[in-house]
Design a protein around this motif. Structure first.
Motif, mmCIF file in Angstrom:
data_model
loop_
_atom_site.group_PDB
_atom_site.id
_atom_site.type_symbol
_atom_site.label_atom_id
_atom_site.label_comp_id
_atom_site.label_asym_id
_atom_site.label_seq_id
_atom_site.Cartn_x
_atom_site.Cartn_y
_atom_site.Cartn_z
ATOM 1 N N ASP A 180 14.585 4.332 -6.164
ATOM 2 C CA ASP A 180 14.021 4.964 -4.966
ATOM 3 C C ASP A 180 13.555 3.920 -3.952
ATOM 4 O OD1 ASP A 180 14.424 7.289 -6.357
ATOM 5 O OD2 ASP A 180 12.328 7.531 -6.947
ATOM 6 N N GLY A 181 14.017 4.065 -2.718
ATOM 7 C CA GLY A 181 13.567 3.184 -1.656
ATOM 8 C C GLY A 181 14.597 2.988 -0.566
ATOM 9 N N SER A 182 14.327 2.025 0.314
ATOM 10 C CA SER A 182 15.236 1.768 1.435
ATOM 11 C C SER A 182 15.061 0.339 1.927
ATOM 12 C CB SER A 182 14.954 2.741 2.586
ATOM 13 O OG SER A 182 13.636 2.552 3.084
ATOM 14 N N ILE A 183 16.068 -0.134 2.639
ATOM 15 C CA ILE A 183 16.021 -1.464 3.245
ATOM 16 C C ILE A 183 16.472 -1.356 4.691
ATOM 17 C CG2 ILE A 183 18.343 -1.975 2.344
ATOM 18 C CD1 ILE A 183 17.604 -4.939 2.393
ATOM 19 N N LEU A 184 15.795 -2.091 5.557
ATOM 20 C CA LEU A 184 16.189 -2.196 6.957
ATOM 21 C C LEU A 184 16.569 -3.639 7.225
ATOM 22 C CD1 LEU A 184 16.193 -0.575 9.758
ATOM 23 C CD2 LEU A 184 14.128 -1.914 10.238
ATOM 24 N N ILE A 185 17.801 -3.859 7.678
ATOM 25 C CA ILE A 185 18.217 -5.206 8.062
ATOM 26 C C ILE A 185 18.352 -5.251 9.582
ATOM 27 C CG2 ILE A 185 19.394 -5.567 5.863
ATOM 28 C CD1 ILE A 185 22.071 -5.305 7.413
ATOM 29 N N ASP A 186 18.028 -6.410 10.144
ATOM 30 C CA ASP A 186 18.009 -6.574 11.596
ATOM 31 C C ASP A 186 18.764 -7.843 11.960
ATOM 32 O OD1 ASP A 186 17.480 -6.752 14.278
ATOM 33 O OD2 ASP A 186 15.293 -6.859 14.076
ATOM 34 N N ASN A 187 19.909 -7.684 12.613
ATOM 35 C CA ASN A 187 20.740 -8.817 13.006
ATOM 36 C C ASN A 187 20.502 -9.133 14.481
ATOM 37 O OD1 ASN A 187 22.659 -10.806 13.200
ATOM 38 N ND2 ASN A 187 24.425 -9.441 12.999
ATOM 39 N N ARG A 188 20.158 -10.375 14.794
ATOM 40 C CA ARG A 188 19.845 -10.763 16.172
ATOM 41 C C ARG A 188 20.876 -11.737 16.752
ATOM 42 N NH1 ARG A 188 15.046 -8.367 18.525
ATOM 43 N NH2 ARG A 188 14.260 -7.049 16.822
ATOM 44 N N GLU A 236 0.829 -1.210 0.000
ATOM 45 C CA GLU A 236 0.000 0.000 0.000
ATOM 46 C C GLU A 236 0.863 1.260 0.000
ATOM 47 O OE1 GLU A 236 -2.417 -0.442 3.442
ATOM 48 O OE2 GLU A 236 -3.686 -2.028 2.580
ATOM 49 N N LYS A 237 1.889 1.277 0.827
ATOM 50 C CA LYS A 237 2.747 2.456 0.930
ATOM 51 C C LYS A 237 3.601 2.653 -0.321
ATOM 52 C CE LYS A 237 1.188 3.385 4.972
ATOM 53 N NZ LYS A 237 0.215 4.495 5.130
ATOM 54 N N GLU A 238 4.066 1.556 -0.913
ATOM 55 C CA GLU A 238 4.851 1.672 -2.147
ATOM 56 C C GLU A 238 4.013 2.269 -3.270
ATOM 57 O OE1 GLU A 238 8.173 -1.910 -1.652
ATOM 58 O OE2 GLU A 238 6.547 -2.116 -3.101
ATOM 59 N N ALA A 239 2.769 1.796 -3.393
ATOM 60 C CA ALA A 239 1.898 2.299 -4.456
ATOM 61 C C ALA A 239 1.558 3.772 -4.248
ATOM 62 C CB ALA A 239 0.611 1.473 -4.499
ATOM 63 N N LYS A 240 1.464 4.194 -3.002
ATOM 64 C CA LYS A 240 1.068 5.574 -2.700
ATOM 65 C C LYS A 240 2.239 6.534 -2.772
ATOM 66 C CE LYS A 240 -1.480 8.352 0.680
ATOM 67 N NZ LYS A 240 -2.233 8.349 1.952
ATOM 68 N N TYR A 241 3.405 6.108 -2.257
ATOM 69 C CA TYR A 241 4.545 7.025 -2.132
ATOM 70 C C TYR A 241 5.672 6.739 -3.118
ATOM 71 C CZ TYR A 241 2.176 8.529 2.073
ATOM 72 O OH TYR A 241 1.247 9.036 2.954
ATOM 73 N N CYS A 242 5.543 5.714 -3.937
ATOM 74 C CA CYS A 242 6.476 5.466 -5.039
ATOM 75 C C CYS A 242 7.911 5.249 -4.578
ATOM 76 C CB CYS A 242 6.407 6.611 -6.065
ATOM 77 S SG CYS A 242 4.740 6.944 -6.655
ATOM 78 N N MET A 243 8.068 4.414 -3.580
ATOM 79 C CA MET A 243 9.404 4.014 -3.118
ATOM 80 C C MET A 243 9.302 2.616 -2.535
ATOM 81 S SD MET A 243 9.761 6.440 0.301
ATOM 82 C CE MET A 243 9.374 7.953 -0.538
ATOM 83 N N ASP A 244 10.348 1.807 -2.707
ATOM 84 C CA ASP A 244 10.358 0.429 -2.217
ATOM 85 C C ASP A 244 10.769 0.381 -0.745
ATOM 86 O OD1 ASP A 244 9.565 -0.486 -4.640
ATOM 87 O OD2 ASP A 244 11.442 -1.495 -5.160
ATOM 88 N N PHE A 245 10.171 -0.581 -0.028
ATOM 89 C CA PHE A 245 10.531 -0.831 1.369
ATOM 90 C C PHE A 245 10.843 -2.317 1.525
ATOM 91 C CE2 PHE A 245 7.592 2.745 1.390
ATOM 92 C CZ PHE A 245 8.292 3.685 2.122
ATOM 93 N N VAL A 246 12.037 -2.624 2.012
ATOM 94 C CA VAL A 246 12.458 -4.017 2.177
ATOM 95 C C VAL A 246 12.899 -4.224 3.623
ATOM 96 C CG1 VAL A 246 14.013 -5.836 1.384
ATOM 97 C CG2 VAL A 246 13.205 -4.089 -0.230
ATOM 98 N N ILE A 247 12.558 -5.398 4.163
ATOM 99 C CA ILE A 247 12.948 -5.759 5.532
ATOM 100 C C ILE A 247 13.612 -7.130 5.481
ATOM 101 C CG2 ILE A 247 12.130 -6.305 7.850
ATOM 102 C CD1 ILE A 247 9.685 -4.441 7.147
ATOM 103 N N MET A 248 14.782 -7.239 6.128
ATOM 104 C CA MET A 248 15.483 -8.526 6.165
ATOM 105 C C MET A 248 16.031 -8.747 7.571
ATOM 106 S SD MET A 248 18.670 -10.237 5.966
ATOM 107 C CE MET A 248 19.929 -9.424 4.982
ATOM 108 N N THR A 249 15.653 -9.874 8.186
ATOM 109 C CA THR A 249 16.185 -10.236 9.504
ATOM 110 C C THR A 249 17.095 -11.450 9.359
ATOM 111 O OG1 THR A 249 14.491 -11.847 10.176
ATOM 112 C CG2 THR A 249 13.955 -9.512 10.450
#
Length: 297
Positions: A137-145, A77-90
């Motif tokens: 355009d976009g961003s990625i958040l990686i989370d190392n545990r 929903e947010k990508e379609a509205k704001y035209c930027m990619d969001f990626v999450i990797m744990t």
């Protein structure tokens, strides 16, 4: 005589309402600018079809299936509205020390350098970016545990690209990471939602809310106050005696001292500002420009 009196009355009437007119004009201008800035939200069409459809990679198994699906839907929903990619990797993997470097082929033994490389390379190798697969355009958040007997290597890293990289300063990146930290230990799902919301807030189109209305009113009031003070000053100036009104005889002689510049030497240098956008700017192994930063826990 009556005509002069009427004209003077109209002038006083206009002077009385002029400050309010200034406020209205300032409000109208600010509202128009805000409306124009939001006109293209959700109108752009994705032009990058090389990236995979997946956006949530929970290798550390931190999320329930329901939360994973909810995140995917929220991101779509947010990508379609704001035209930027969001990626999450744990994930849960050592990223610090000589042993980790030799085992996983890192370029460094440093936690920050390796977290940055992992985030940048994951983005580049998968070709993410709303408008294109290289510096899109976009961003990625990686989370190392990862935690072992020697201590914790837990923490998150944000990597920005394209318009997100250009718009977000170091201060903005810190704001995103701080929002993630609020839920990092208690609720990973909320932490990742906070990441998306904060990136939109910092790098998305300008929004118009209650704070903007207050700002517009204050700006208009200041303009109106300046206008009123200027008019009062002009009124007082009419009654002020001239310089020579009480001087008899010849005009006074005013001596003028002139400063002469014998020579002028100017040195210029460029001053870099960390708050001007592109926070954490660097190039990835693939040559793409990225920004970003991380917090270790």
């Amino acid at each position: 005589m009556d005509q002069n009196y009427a004209a003077e009355g109209r002038k006083k009437y206009l002077k009385f309402f002029a400050p309010f007119a200034v406020v209205i004009v300032v409000l109208a201008v600010i509202c128009t600018v805000k409306a124009i800035s939001r006109a293209d939200i959700g109108t752009a069409v994705r032009t990058n079809h090389d990236a995979p459809a997946e956006r949530v990679y929970d290798y550390a198994d931190l999320l329930t299936d329901e939360h994973e699906n909810a995140l995917r839907q929220y991101i779509a929903e947010k990508e379609a509205k704001y035209c930027m990619d969001f990626v999450i990797m744990t994930f849960s993997q050592p990223v610090e020390g000589r042993e980790a470097k030799e085992k996983y082929g890192y370029r460094s033994t440093d936690w920050e350098s390796n977290m940055m490389d992992i985030a940048d390379n994951f983005w580049d190798e998968n070709g993410y970016g709303f408008n294109k697969s290289f510096e899109g355009d976009g961003s990625i958040l990686i989370d190392n545990r990862y935690v072992d007997s020697r201590g914790s290597q837990r923490g998150e890293w944000l990597s920005t690209s394209g318009i997100v990289y250009q718009k977000m300063s170091n201060y903005d990146i810190e704001a995103v990471l701080n929002a993630v930290d609020q839920y990092y230990d208690s609720n990973p799902y909320k932490a990742y939602i906070a990441y998306i919301d904060q990136v939109i807030k910092k790098a998305g189109p300008v929004s118009f809310g209650a704070g903007d209305i207050i700002l517009a009113i204050v700006a208009g009031a200041v303009c109106a106050l300046i206008f009123m003070i200027a008019n009062i000053s002009q009124g007082k100036a009419k009654d002020t005696a001239s310089l020579t009104q009480y001087v008899e005889g010849k005009m006074p002689v005013m001596r003028v001292n002139e400063d002469q510049f014998l020579r002028k030497h100017t040195t210029t240098r460029r001053i870099e500002s960390s708050g001007s956008g592109g926070g954490g700017g660097h190039r990835s192994a693939g040559g793409a420009r990225h920004g970003g930063g991380g917090h270790r826990h």
